[in-house]
Design an enzyme around this catalytic site. Structure first.
Site, PDB file in Angstrom:
ATOM      1  N   HIS A  14       0.852  -1.198   0.000  1.00  0.00           N
ATOM      2  CA  HIS A  14       0.000   0.000   0.000  1.00  0.00           C
ATOM      3  C   HIS A  14       0.880   1.237   0.000  1.00  0.00           C
ATOM      4  CE1 HIS A  14      -3.824   2.090   1.832  1.00  0.00           C
ATOM      5  NE2 HIS A  14      -3.125   2.938   1.087  1.00  0.00           N
ATOM      6  N   HIS A  16       1.285   4.860  -2.440  1.00  0.00           N
ATOM      7  CA  HIS A  16       0.919   5.686  -3.598  1.00  0.00           C
ATOM      8  C   HIS A  16       2.194   6.333  -4.114  1.00  0.00           C
ATOM      9  CE1 HIS A  16      -3.440   5.505  -2.542  1.00  0.00           C
ATOM     10  NE2 HIS A  16      -2.933   5.328  -1.323  1.00  0.00           N
ATOM     11  N   HIS A 194      -9.568   1.012  -1.144  1.00  0.00           N
ATOM     12  CA  HIS A 194      -9.510   1.681   0.154  1.00  0.00           C
ATOM     13  C   HIS A 194     -10.919   1.609   0.752  1.00  0.00           C
ATOM     14  CE1 HIS A 194      -5.735   3.221  -1.281  1.00  0.00           C
ATOM     15  NE2 HIS A 194      -5.570   4.081  -0.298  1.00  0.00           N
ATOM     16  N   GLU A 197     -11.231   3.449   6.094  1.00  0.00           N
ATOM     17  CA  GLU A 197     -10.137   4.326   6.537  1.00  0.00           C
ATOM     18  C   GLU A 197     -10.787   5.430   7.381  1.00  0.00           C
ATOM     19  OE1 GLU A 197      -8.212   6.597   3.425  1.00  0.00           O
ATOM     20  OE2 GLU A 197      -6.513   7.174   4.701  1.00  0.00           O
ATOM     21  N   ASP A 275       1.749   4.077   2.787  1.00  0.00           N
ATOM     22  CA  ASP A 275       0.719   4.925   2.163  1.00  0.00           C
ATOM     23  C   ASP A 275       1.339   6.069   1.351  1.00  0.00           C
ATOM     24  OD1 ASP A 275      -1.903   5.470   1.521  1.00  0.00           O
ATOM     25  OD2 ASP A 275      -2.468   6.291   3.471  1.00  0.00           O
ATOM     26  N   ASP A 276       1.700   7.169   2.023  1.00  0.00           N
ATOM     27  CA  ASP A 276       2.249   8.355   1.345  1.00  0.00           C
ATOM     28  C   ASP A 276       3.441   8.854   2.170  1.00  0.00           C
ATOM     29  OD1 ASP A 276      -0.008   8.882  -0.716  1.00  0.00           O
ATOM     30  OD2 ASP A 276      -1.060   8.612   1.172  1.00  0.00           O
TER      31      ASP A 276
HETATM   32  N1  ADE Z   1      -4.590   8.708  -1.910  1.00  0.00           N
HETATM   33  C1  ADE Z   1      -3.359   8.766  -1.395  1.00  0.00           C
HETATM   34  N2  ADE Z   1      -3.373   8.412  -0.103  1.00  0.00           N
HETATM   35  C2  ADE Z   1      -4.652   8.114   0.207  1.00  0.00           C
HETATM   36  C3  ADE Z   1      -5.312   7.670   1.378  1.00  0.00           C
HETATM   37  N3  ADE Z   1      -4.670   7.467   2.531  1.00  0.00           N
HETATM   38  N4  ADE Z   1      -6.641   7.483   1.328  1.00  0.00           N
HETATM   39  C4  ADE Z   1      -7.315   7.697   0.200  1.00  0.00           C
HETATM   40  N5  ADE Z   1      -6.739   8.106  -0.927  1.00  0.00           N
HETATM   41  C5  ADE Z   1      -5.421   8.305  -0.930  1.00  0.00           C
HETATM   42 ZN    ZN Z   2      -3.731   4.783   0.487  1.00  0.00          ZN
END
Ligand code: ADE
Ligand code: ZN
Length: 334
Positions: A14, A16, A194, A197, A275-276
């Site tokens: 996971h 991005h 997703h 969350e 994630d990011d």
């Molecule tokens: N796009 C990038 N990170 C995300 C996240 N945590 N939730 C939804 N969309 C995303």
């Molecule tokens: Zn994500």
């Protein structure tokens, strides 16, 4: 840095790619492409990464992605992430990309996917890091736009292992994309989404029953539904959990409140992911370290989480066996 956690063989399921764009690279690409950023320095940009919720983050994340223009930009973005993987013993990766963020700005689909795919091929050749690329649909956009994106992807299906669903969960439930996901499955693609969350446990149920996904991204709100928790464990449905993301986006007030080890103890196939990372303060090792620091995660729990990341990856059976063997050998040597 915890030596044990960094050297632990692991997979990331996971991530991005647009969320791995570090401020330094953002500034370098802005300069290369003569794009003006609304920030004067890397420090000022980092200070803006103070999010109240998912939407606060998404607004900055889509803005940041605007510096990505050429195939080389997408290569450089992906390659920078791969360097982190190499440094942190991440042996298999299944990164997401958001084509609509780029095609909406007039960037050709092929520019995006060719740059990313070339870097992934180089990662395999130079470092032996295997991968599968996941194409996400932005759920705040329409079903028709998702179908158009799937159409654009059709000449490149050999480069994509699965489709996913990301962006704003609130107000955009899984059912909106039932037909697109059915079409993707017909085309032979695997599916993830997703769910749970910021949204309710019901979104996890609908992602499973309506979108028929192979894995759930996040899914932490499943804990609100005891029956769903039992189902996840019984049906061995993996969740790609992102601890630092969840605290930075206020899904949990503090890491000490995070439920990942509770889910693990209940038999849910949870994995750790970043994630990011450029926005949330850490890559995969830092996410594992946060669990050790704030939740007292043991080495055995870390090994179980890493094992899940291989078992529930979309790697071939041969590659999975190889990765699991490396992990078991590492665990036995401790
Ligand atoms: N796009 C990038 N990170 C995300 C996240 N945590 N939730 C939804 N969309 C995303
Ligand atoms: Zn994500």
């Amino acid at each position: 840095m915890s030596q044990f956690l960094n050297a632990l063989p692991k997979a990331e399921l996971h991530l991005h790619l647009e969320g791995s764009l570090e401020p330094e690279l953002m500034f370098a690409l802005a300069e290369r492409n003569a794009i003006a950023l609304p920030y004067t320095s890397v420090e000022q940009l980092r200070k803006a990464y103070d999010f109240g919720n998912l939407q606060d983050f998404l607004d900055l994340y889509y803005q940041g992605a605007a510096v990505l223009q050429t195939e080389q930009d997408f290569y450089d973005l992906t390659w920078a992430y791969i360097q982190q993987c190499q440094a942190q013993h991440v042996l298999h990766i299944e990164p997401f990309f958001d084509p609509q963020t780029h095609t909406a700005r007039g960037i050709a689909f092929e520019t995006v996917i060719n740059g990313i795919s070339r870097a992934l091929a180089d990662a395999e050749r130079e470092y032996g890091i295997s991968s599968g690329l996941i194409m996400c649909f932005l759920r705040h956009l329409s079903e028709a736009e998702a179908f158009a994106t799937l159409q654009q992807a059709s000449p490149f299906l050999d480069k994509i292992i699965a489709v996913g669903l990301d962006s704003s969960e609130q107000g955009h439930p899984p059912a909106k994309f039932a037909r697109v996901f059915a079409k993707a499955r017909e085309l032979g693609l695997l599916t993830v989404a997703h769910a749970g969350e910021e949204g309710p446990a019901q979104n996890v149920i609908d992602a499973l029953d309506v979108l028929k996904v192979d894995r759930i991204d996040h899914g932490v709100r499943a804990i609100d539904d005891a029956e769903l928790m039992q189902r996840l464990a019984r049906e061995k449905i993996a969740l790609t959990v992102c601890p630092l993301s969840n605290t930075r986006l206020k899904v949990f007030d503090d890491m000490s409140q995070h439920n990942i080890l509770q889910m693990l103890a209940q038999g849910v196939k949870v994995t750790v992911n970043s994630d990011d990372p450029a926005y949330f303060g850490g890559y995969l090792t830092e996410n594992f370290m946060a669990l050790e620091t704030s939740l007292g995660m043991t080495h055995e729990q870390a090994i179980a989480l890493a094992r899940h990341s291989f078992e529930y990856s979309f790697a071939t059976p041969e590659r999975k066996a190889q990765l699991l063997e490396l992990l078991e050998r590492y665990a036995a040597s401790r």
